[in-house]
Enzyme design. Structure first.
Site, PDB file in Angstrom:
ATOM      1  CG  ASN A  11      -9.525  -6.212  -1.750  1.00 32.75           C
ATOM      2  OD1 ASN A  11      -9.954  -6.527  -2.863  1.00 32.75           O
ATOM      3  ND2 ASN A  11     -10.135  -6.553  -0.624  1.00 32.75           N
ATOM      4  CE  LYS A  13     -12.432  -3.705   0.192  1.00 35.63           C
ATOM      5  NZ  LYS A  13     -13.005  -3.504   1.484  1.00 35.63           N
ATOM      6  CG  HIS A  96     -11.455  -9.539   2.523  1.00 35.56           C
ATOM      7  ND1 HIS A  96     -12.628  -8.890   2.805  1.00 35.56           N
ATOM      8  CD2 HIS A  96     -10.507  -8.574   2.401  1.00 35.56           C
ATOM      9  CE1 HIS A  96     -12.404  -7.577   2.844  1.00 35.56           C
ATOM     10  NE2 HIS A  96     -11.117  -7.366   2.597  1.00 35.56           N
ATOM     11  CD  GLU A 168      -7.996  -6.572   5.772  1.00 37.72           C
ATOM     12  OE1 GLU A 168      -7.616  -5.520   5.268  1.00 37.72           O
ATOM     13  OE2 GLU A 168      -8.878  -7.285   5.274  1.00 37.72           O
ATOM     14  N   GLY A 235      -7.936  -1.224   0.873  1.00 32.35           N
ATOM     15  CA  GLY A 235      -9.148  -1.369   0.062  1.00 32.35           C
ATOM     16  C   GLY A 235      -9.473  -0.059  -0.626  1.00 32.35           C
ATOM     17  N   GLY A 236     -10.344   0.732  -0.005  1.00 28.82           N
ATOM     18  CA  GLY A 236     -10.838   1.988  -0.595  1.00 28.82           C
ATOM     19  C   GLY A 236      -9.730   2.866  -1.173  1.00 28.82           C
TER      20      GLY A 236
END
Ligand code: PGA
Length: 261
Positions: A11, A13, A96, A168, A235-236
């Site tokens: 993701n 973002k 999310h 999550e 994510g990151g």
């Protein structure tokens, strides 16, 4: 329980413009091997989906929308519908934690989006998870119950096979805080139990459940090894090609160990 095939979702973002996303995809395509035991799904911003869909090798990567509106067409200024994304993406993130908590999406919005995705031949990845406050107050399982019942309210048993769930915990998303594998395992069992109550045992055993929340190349293998986990939502660490490639490699190895048993 979890199948041998692992799913790794990146993701991105609200990062990377059209050129950066294209360069990054090019870089990833050199690093990530095409293997049948892992499905790699990339979720870039809506702006870059169209061009990436033309660039991507569909055997190597699938694409996911990070968000979309649930109505198909009409006077909804600024929105993009699942109907418009049809054929461009194969998956769509729904619910999310950043959408729920920053943009105040309700369970009603989320259930409409899950339904819109299925109606438009896009597989929804329904994200569920408790906040730090809910966890501290012992409400984790109530939250999972409410988000699953609320998010899946418009989905029939037949349609459920198109849906994926991502657990999550909100306190672990983007914070660098790692949930203990035992904690994740218990939450994933609660998710499968809830699916069993709603749709029966076969559905509960076969639904794909991902984990996400500050997962790195270092912690990925611990989560991938948990029974009941079919993959990861990153994510990151998905914005660094080396880390993301390493996570995908760990998923290959994990799958192979499961297969040999
Ligand atoms: P994170 O994000 O890996 O940066 O915590 C997870 C996510 O976006 O779902």
């Amino acid at each position: 329980m979890a199948s041998n095939k692992k799913i790794i979702v990146g993701n991105w973002k609200m990062n990377l413009n059209v050129q950066e996303a294209s360069l990054y995809l090019h870089r990833l395509s050199k690093i990530i091997e095409i293997r049948r035991d892992v499905e790699v799904i990339l979720a870039p911003t809506t702006l870059t989906l169209q061009s990436l869909s033309l660039q991507v090798n569909g055997r190597q990567f699938k694409l996911a929308a990070q968000n979309f509106y649930w109505r198909d067409h009409g006077s909804y200024t600024g929105e993009v519908s699942a109907t418009q994304l049809r054929g461009i993406v194969q998956y769509g993130l729904v619910g999310h934690s950043e959408r729920r908590h920053i943009f105040n999406e309700s369970d009603k919005d989320i259930r409409n989006k899950v339904e819109a995705a299925v109606r438009n031949n896009i597989r929804p990845i329904l994200c569920v998870g408790e906040t730090a406050w809910e966890r501290a107050n012992g409400e984790t399982y109530d939250v999972l119950h409410d988000q699953l019942v609320g998010g899946l309210a418009n989905i029939t048993s037949d349609e459920l096979s198109r849906v994926m769930i991502a657990y999550e915990p909100v306190w672990a998303v983007g914070t660098g805080q790692n949930a203990l594998p035992t904690y994740v395992s218990a939450a994933v069992s609660a998710i499968r139990n809830q699916i069993e109550q709603l749709y029966g045992k076969i559905a509960a055993d076969s639904i794909q459940v991902l984990y996400g929340g500050s997962v790195t190349a270092h912690s990925a293998a611990d989560y991938l090894a948990l029974p009941g986990i079919d993959g990861l939502l990153i994510g990151g660490a998905s914005l660094n090609a080396d880390s993301f490639g390493e996570i995908v490699r760990k998923a290959h190895r994990g799958s192979l160990i499961v297969e040999r048993k």
